[in-house]
Design an enzyme around this catalytic site. Structure first.
Site, PDB file in Angstrom:
ATOM      1  N   ASP A   1      -8.782 -13.986 -11.984  1.00  0.00           N
ATOM      2  CA  ASP A   1      -7.307 -13.878 -11.563  1.00  0.00           C
ATOM      3  C   ASP A   1      -6.837 -14.968 -10.672  1.00  0.00           C
ATOM      4  OD1 ASP A   1      -5.209 -11.471 -11.442  1.00  0.00           O
ATOM      5  OD2 ASP A   1      -5.254 -12.418  -9.516  1.00  0.00           O
TER       6      ASP A   1
ATOM      7  N   ARG B   1      -5.782  -3.341 -19.471  1.00  0.00           N
ATOM      8  CA  ARG B   1      -5.819  -1.949 -19.539  1.00  0.00           C
ATOM      9  C   ARG B   1      -5.213  -1.128 -20.686  1.00  0.00           C
ATOM     10  NH1 ARG B   1      -2.874  -2.026 -14.133  1.00  0.00           N
ATOM     11  NH2 ARG B   1      -2.052  -3.863 -15.095  1.00  0.00           N
TER      12      ARG B   1
ATOM     13  N   ARG C   1      -2.734 -11.971 -20.941  1.00  0.00           N
ATOM     14  CA  ARG C   1      -3.382 -10.669 -20.379  1.00  0.00           C
ATOM     15  C   ARG C   1      -3.792  -9.926 -21.725  1.00  0.00           C
ATOM     16  NH1 ARG C   1      -1.495  -8.320 -15.441  1.00  0.00           N
ATOM     17  NH2 ARG C   1      -1.604  -9.963 -13.966  1.00  0.00           N
TER      18      ARG C   1
ATOM     19  N   TYR D   1       2.024 -15.090  -2.920  1.00  0.00           N
ATOM     20  CA  TYR D   1       1.136 -13.947  -2.589  1.00  0.00           C
ATOM     21  C   TYR D   1       0.429 -14.006  -1.240  1.00  0.00           C
ATOM     22  CZ  TYR D   1       1.976 -12.316  -7.421  1.00  0.00           C
ATOM     23  OH  TYR D   1       2.483 -11.944  -8.604  1.00  0.00           O
TER      24      TYR D   1
ATOM     25  N   ARG E   1     -14.297  -1.886 -16.983  1.00  0.00           N
ATOM     26  CA  ARG E   1     -13.956  -2.067 -15.783  1.00  0.00           C
ATOM     27  C   ARG E   1     -14.404  -0.958 -14.867  1.00  0.00           C
ATOM     28  NH1 ARG E   1      -7.904  -1.404 -13.084  1.00  0.00           N
ATOM     29  NH2 ARG E   1      -8.500   0.860 -13.324  1.00  0.00           N
TER      30      ARG E   1
HETATM   31  O1  CP3 Z   1      -6.440 -11.509 -20.450  1.00  0.00           O
HETATM   32  C1  CP3 Z   1      -6.039 -12.355 -19.376  1.00  0.00           C
HETATM   33  O2  CP3 Z   1      -4.782 -12.817 -19.242  1.00  0.00           O
HETATM   34  C2  CP3 Z   1      -7.024 -13.094 -18.530  1.00  0.00           C
HETATM   35  C3  CP3 Z   1      -6.801 -12.593 -17.173  1.00  0.00           C
HETATM   36  C4  CP3 Z   1      -5.798 -12.609 -16.067  1.00  0.00           C
HETATM   37  C5  CP3 Z   1      -5.572 -11.713 -15.287  1.00  0.00           C
HETATM   38  N1  CP3 Z   1      -4.561 -12.183 -14.508  1.00  0.00           N
HETATM   39  C6  CP3 Z   1      -6.213 -10.369 -15.267  1.00  0.00           C
HETATM   40  C7  CP3 Z   1      -5.622  -9.236 -14.428  1.00  0.00           C
HETATM   41  C8  CP3 Z   1      -4.860 -13.752 -15.871  1.00  0.00           C
HETATM   42  C9  CP3 Z   1      -4.661 -14.937 -16.731  1.00  0.00           C
HETATM   43  C10 CP3 Z   1      -4.067 -13.434 -14.649  1.00  0.00           C
HETATM   44  C11 CP3 Z   1      -3.044 -14.140 -14.174  1.00  0.00           C
HETATM   45  C12 CP3 Z   1      -2.300 -13.743 -13.120  1.00  0.00           C
HETATM   46  N2  CP3 Z   1      -2.564 -12.651 -12.104  1.00  0.00           N
HETATM   47  C13 CP3 Z   1      -1.035 -14.053 -12.878  1.00  0.00           C
HETATM   48  C14 CP3 Z   1      -0.154 -15.054 -13.700  1.00  0.00           C
HETATM   49  C15 CP3 Z   1       0.744 -14.264 -14.869  1.00  0.00           C
HETATM   50  C16 CP3 Z   1       1.571 -13.170 -14.728  1.00  0.00           C
HETATM   51  O3  CP3 Z   1       1.291 -12.156 -14.920  1.00  0.00           O
HETATM   52  O4  CP3 Z   1       2.517 -13.812 -14.116  1.00  0.00           O
HETATM   53  C17 CP3 Z   1      -0.712 -13.414 -11.583  1.00  0.00           C
HETATM   54  C18 CP3 Z   1       0.821 -13.299 -10.885  1.00  0.00           C
HETATM   55  C19 CP3 Z   1      -1.636 -12.647 -11.147  1.00  0.00           C
HETATM   56  C20 CP3 Z   1      -1.881 -11.526  -9.958  1.00  0.00           C
HETATM   57  C21 CP3 Z   1      -2.189 -10.022 -10.258  1.00  0.00           C
HETATM   58  N3  CP3 Z   1      -3.280  -9.841 -10.718  1.00  0.00           N
HETATM   59  C22 CP3 Z   1      -1.089  -8.944 -10.259  1.00  0.00           C
HETATM   60  C23 CP3 Z   1       0.395  -9.162  -9.541  1.00  0.00           C
HETATM   61  C24 CP3 Z   1      -1.906  -7.867 -10.685  1.00  0.00           C
HETATM   62  C25 CP3 Z   1      -1.124  -6.644 -10.663  1.00  0.00           C
HETATM   63  C26 CP3 Z   1      -0.398  -6.283 -11.676  1.00  0.00           C
HETATM   64  C27 CP3 Z   1      -1.403  -5.673 -12.725  1.00  0.00           C
HETATM   65  O5  CP3 Z   1      -1.082  -6.090 -13.791  1.00  0.00           O
HETATM   66  O6  CP3 Z   1      -1.843  -4.772 -12.583  1.00  0.00           O
HETATM   67  C28 CP3 Z   1      -3.271  -8.403 -11.003  1.00  0.00           C
HETATM   68  C29 CP3 Z   1      -4.216  -7.414 -11.383  1.00  0.00           C
HETATM   69  C30 CP3 Z   1      -4.761  -8.073 -12.961  1.00  0.00           C
HETATM   70  N4  CP3 Z   1      -5.175  -9.239 -13.187  1.00  0.00           N
HETATM   71  C31 CP3 Z   1      -5.053  -7.055 -13.974  1.00  0.00           C
HETATM   72  C32 CP3 Z   1      -5.838  -7.904 -14.935  1.00  0.00           C
HETATM   73  C33 CP3 Z   1      -6.300  -7.395 -16.335  1.00  0.00           C
HETATM   74  C34 CP3 Z   1      -5.147  -5.703 -13.808  1.00  0.00           C
HETATM   75  C35 CP3 Z   1      -6.072  -5.030 -13.039  1.00  0.00           C
HETATM   76  C36 CP3 Z   1      -6.790  -3.850 -13.376  1.00  0.00           C
HETATM   77  O7  CP3 Z   1      -7.552  -3.844 -14.343  1.00  0.00           O
HETATM   78  O8  CP3 Z   1      -6.435  -2.904 -12.630  1.00  0.00           O
END
Ligand code: CP3
Length: 342
Positions: free
Chosen positions: A73, A27, A23, A150, A36
């Site tokens: 994602d 944010r 990640r 999910y 964003r």
């Molecule tokens: O920098 C990176 O790692 C690149 C991109 C990336 C994101 N999600 C962007 C993201 C990667 C590799 C993921 C993987 C992901 N997404 C996983 C597996 C890794 C883990 O965390 O266990 C999972 C389960 C998801 C599903 C997901 N996406 C959730 C549960 C959420 C909400 C929780 C949160 O952190 O907000 C997201 C949103 C998400 N994916 C964000 C980002 C940067 C936040 C969104 C925002 O900008 O509001």
């Protein structure tokens, strides 16, 4: 081969481990929040190649990490298959749910996902041009079990109960879903590699809630199928697997699925992992992301303890889970200095 991440994944022991963060685009960075806002929302950001490439590059510019992970994602595959997907700010993802075979009746086939996902491949093509020569580009997807949790529940759950209920109550539907996600993931990742991804990472974030035969059948086997297919289509492609919280299923996992590197969560002790896991595979991990919130000497001590513990074999320095929005961007510099001076 000069890229340090590729060298570690090929089994080389390096004096300083390559570093990137789960990640790393997110944010906690003000420049991410600005981009964003420009995109409007998270999904628009994922599907706008120029902006997705921009946020992928931001942490590279700021910190000079050895690897860059595509900004996308794991829930884009469900959307490409025909599930509804939206994000509730401050809460997380929401999807249509699956309670019986009927809920999958309108889904597309595994080969029909590319129209939706084409912008992701374009993001990768932009990145291959714009990333520094020494930075490795990682593509990724969720592992089938995690993606299924999910799709079935329609949201993130703490115990994955709806997915376990379908798995036990309607195994035929559940198996069909796992098979569909597995096939689609192979096609998706194959396109990512063709577009320029140099390494693939599979996130099985909820692997820890599967035990015994169920772990073998729904975490290990689908991942093995994906790794086998990708490596036969793209010989030499390095793959990182992350069976988060797999506990005593960590030993032997990388070998069993044919992966080149095992990503470790925060619950795994580095000294134990160096003795038990590192002799069989390159390991990645596993600083607790909370330390990037709190910082100070505990951050320095722990980053150095992990670096030293894994010094005797191939290691990629990373977090044990994603960096959180409340992390202090300055602490990432502290972490990097600590690793380099360990
Ligand atoms: O920098 C990176 O790692 C690149 C991109 C990336 C994101 N999600 C962007 C993201 C990667 C590799 C993921 C993987 C992901 N997404 C996983 C597996 C890794 C883990 O965390 O266990 C999972 C389960 C998801 C599903 C997901 N996406 C959730 C549960 C959420 C909400 C929780 C949160 O952190 O907000 C997201 C949103 C998400 N994916 C964000 C980002 C940067 C936040 C969104 C925002 O900008 O509001």
């Amino acid at each position: 081969m000069t890229k340090t991440l590729l060298r570690a994944l090929a089994g080389e022991t390096l004096p300083t481990p390559p570093v990137w963060m789960m990640r790393q685009a997110g944010r906690y960075l003000p420049e991410y929040r600005a981009t964003r806002a420009k995109a409007g929302d998270f999904l628009s950001l994922c599907y706008t190649p120029d902006l997705a490439a921009e946020v992928t590059l931001q942490p590279i510019r700021r910190y000079g990490f050895d690897a860059s992970i595509l900004f996308a994602d794991i829930l884009l595959i469900p959307q490409a298959l025909g599930a509804d997907l939206w994000f509730v700010t401050g809460e997380g993802p929401r999807l249509s749910t699956i309670t019986s075979a009927g809920d999958m009746a309108h889904f597309k086939g595994k080969d029909d996902i590319h129209e939706t996902l084409a912008p992701i491949y374009e993001t990768i093509r932009i990145l291959t041009r714009e990333l520094p020569a020494e930075t490795t580009l990682i593509g990724f997807a969720g592992a089938p079990w995690t993606v299924a949790t999910y799709m079935i529940a329609g949201r993130g759950t703490s115990d994955q109960a709806p997915a376990h209920a379908l798995r036990e109550g309607d195994p035929e539907t559940f198996d069909a879903l796992i098979d569909l996600i597995t096939g689609a993931t192979i096609e998706y990742l194959s396109q990512q590699v063709q577009a320029g991804a140099e390494v693939i990472k599979l996130f099985d974030s909820w692997a820890g809630s599967l035990k015994g035969d169920a772990f073998e059948r729904y975490s290990l086997q689908p991942i093995k199928r994906i790794v086998t297919a990708l490596k036969s289509r793209h010989p030499g492609l390095p793959v990182i697997v992350f069976p988060r919280e797999a506990g005593d299923s960590y030993p032997g996992f990388a070998k069993a699925v044919g992966a080149d590197c095992l990503a470790l969560d925060t619950s795994v002790d580095a000294t134990w992992a160096a003795e038990t896991l590192q002799p069989e595979t390159c390991v990645q991990g596993n600083l607790d992301p909370k330390l990037l919130v709190t910082g100070g000497q505990p951050l320095i001590d722990e980053a150095q303890r992990i670096t030293r513990a894994f010094r005797g074999g191939p290691h990629v320095f990373n977090l044990g889970h994603g960096i959180t929005p409340d992390a202090d961007p300055e602490n990432v510099h502290v972490m990097l200095d600590a690793i380099r001076s360990a």
